[in-house]
Design an enzyme around this catalytic site. Sequence first.
Site, short mmCIF file in Angstrom:
data_model
loop_
_atom_site.label_atom_id
_atom_site.label_comp_id
_atom_site.label_asym_id
_atom_site.label_seq_id
_atom_site.Cartn_x
_atom_site.Cartn_y
_atom_site.Cartn_z
CE LYS A 85 -4.38 -1.44 0.70
NZ LYS A 85 -5.03 -1.95 -0.40
CE LYS A 130 -6.49 -11.24 -2.35
NZ LYS A 130 -6.81 -11.33 -0.94
CE LYS A 156 -13.95 -9.97 1.02
NZ LYS A 156 -12.83 -9.41 1.77
P1 ATP Z 1 -9.62 -8.40 -0.17
O1 ATP Z 1 -10.11 -9.24 -1.31
O2 ATP Z 1 -10.53 -7.27 0.14
O3 ATP Z 1 -8.18 -8.07 -0.26
P2 ATP Z 1 -9.65 -10.79 1.20
O4 ATP Z 1 -10.76 -11.39 0.38
O5 ATP Z 1 -8.27 -11.26 1.00
O6 ATP Z 1 -9.73 -9.24 1.09
P3 ATP Z 1 -10.90 -11.92 3.50
O7 ATP Z 1 -12.30 -11.74 3.12
O8 ATP Z 1 -10.62 -11.75 4.92
O9 ATP Z 1 -9.97 -10.92 2.72
O10 ATP Z 1 -10.37 -13.30 3.01
C1 ATP Z 1 -10.83 -14.43 3.64
C2 ATP Z 1 -10.02 -15.59 3.23
O11 ATP Z 1 -10.14 -15.78 1.82
C3 ATP Z 1 -8.54 -15.41 3.53
O12 ATP Z 1 -8.05 -16.61 4.07
C4 ATP Z 1 -7.95 -15.11 2.20
O13 ATP Z 1 -6.61 -15.50 2.11
C5 ATP Z 1 -8.85 -15.93 1.27
N1 ATP Z 1 -8.84 -15.37 -0.06
C6 ATP Z 1 -9.21 -14.13 -0.42
N2 ATP Z 1 -9.04 -13.93 -1.74
C7 ATP Z 1 -8.53 -15.09 -2.22
C8 ATP Z 1 -8.12 -15.53 -3.51
N3 ATP Z 1 -8.19 -14.74 -4.57
N4 ATP Z 1 -7.65 -16.78 -3.64
C9 ATP Z 1 -7.58 -17.60 -2.59
N5 ATP Z 1 -7.93 -17.26 -1.34
C10 ATP Z 1 -8.41 -16.02 -1.15
#
Ligand code: ATP
Length: 330
Positions: free
Chosen positions: A111, A193, A196
């Site tokens: 960031k 990645k 969301k």
């Molecule tokens: P953001 O997408 O806003 O960066 P996030 O989706 O990583 O946030 P969380 O909602 O807390 O954050 O994620 C919940 C779980 O889902 C975590 O264990 C994260 O590592 C996993 N996760 C999130 N995105 C992915 C992805 N693209 N592939 C695999 N695992 C994911």
Amino acid sequence: MKRMLSGIKPSGELTLGNYLGALKRFVAFQEDYEMFVFIANLHCITVYQEPAQLKTYLRNAVALYLACGLDPQRSTIFLQTDVPEHAQLGFILSCNSYLGELNRMTQYKDKVQQGEGALTVGFYTYPTLMAADILMYDPEYVPVGDDQKQHVELTRDIAERFNNRYSPTFNIPEPLIAKTGARIMSLSEPTKKMSKSDHSDKGVIYMLDEPNIIRKKVRSATTDSLGIIQFDPINQPGISNLIQIIATCKDSSIEDVVEQYKHLQYGAFKDEAANIIIDTLSPIQARYKEIVHSDLIEQTLLEGKEKAHRIARKKLEKVQRKIGLEIKKK
Ligand code: ATP
Ligand code: LTN
């Protein structure tokens, strides 16, 4: 039964990445582990959230947990702020962590590097709150996606430091990273990645996306000009991502997926991928629609809160006693 804990931060609609990297695994784990799964609502506000929107995200996330098959009879499902001890232990752990450690967190460094001007103090210190979320319940394992491994490693360091400084208090947890599905990539920018909180949703499949939207997004997924279906994330990140998505949806190996689809052209392969994603998400969406307006959400969170709170209260008392924060006579 060994204990496992994980949290999800619903700062937006949950994605296929959240499902394949997290929720799907939690459902499987509840067969063999005592699962604690919570909604990390405090983590959401490390970045400003519009209040009414946040409320919807939180409710939808609980409904999706349940729709995916997390069973409140077997797993403890709760809301982070229903157990205020998390924030209290978070502060105590921040006093047992160093600036140097937080400065090394990749998520924070990224960031800063991106020139993000309005980083909050909460965003900077959130790994210590995450450490509290985990250490409160002494889990053996913390299943997370690839991006969270570093935070679980920091949690281990903080726990070891605390145990050495005071006396054994916390179990040292291990991160559990899946072999496939740990990092589902964006369809439009497959070197990033699927997230969301992405500014554009072109490359993101949401768990509640309608079939026609899923087809459209998969059809416009970025690929390459090689025209060969093989798993090569460096040179063919888009095709490799679709292979990984299919493998994780179907619980198959990457090799089996490549073997099955290698004769196809990219267009036909994308259609297959879209169908598999739709078949995976449709039953969840149907259950979600039944759950989202029912009392099951409140009921689940109430039961989860009672159980989690009982454990957290005891743990925090123990921690405060060891540190010398109490003044009452023994
Ligand atoms: P953001 O997408 O806003 O960066 P996030 O989706 O990583 O946030 P969380 O909602 O807390 O954050 O994620 C919940 C779980 O889902 C975590 O264990 C994260 O590592 C996993 N996760 C999130 N995105 C992915 C992805 N693209 N592939 C695999 N695992 C994911
Ligand atoms: N920081 C994580 C969500 C999270 C979490 C946790 C995961 C908060 N507390 C405890 C596992 C264990 C994220 O941003 N994905």
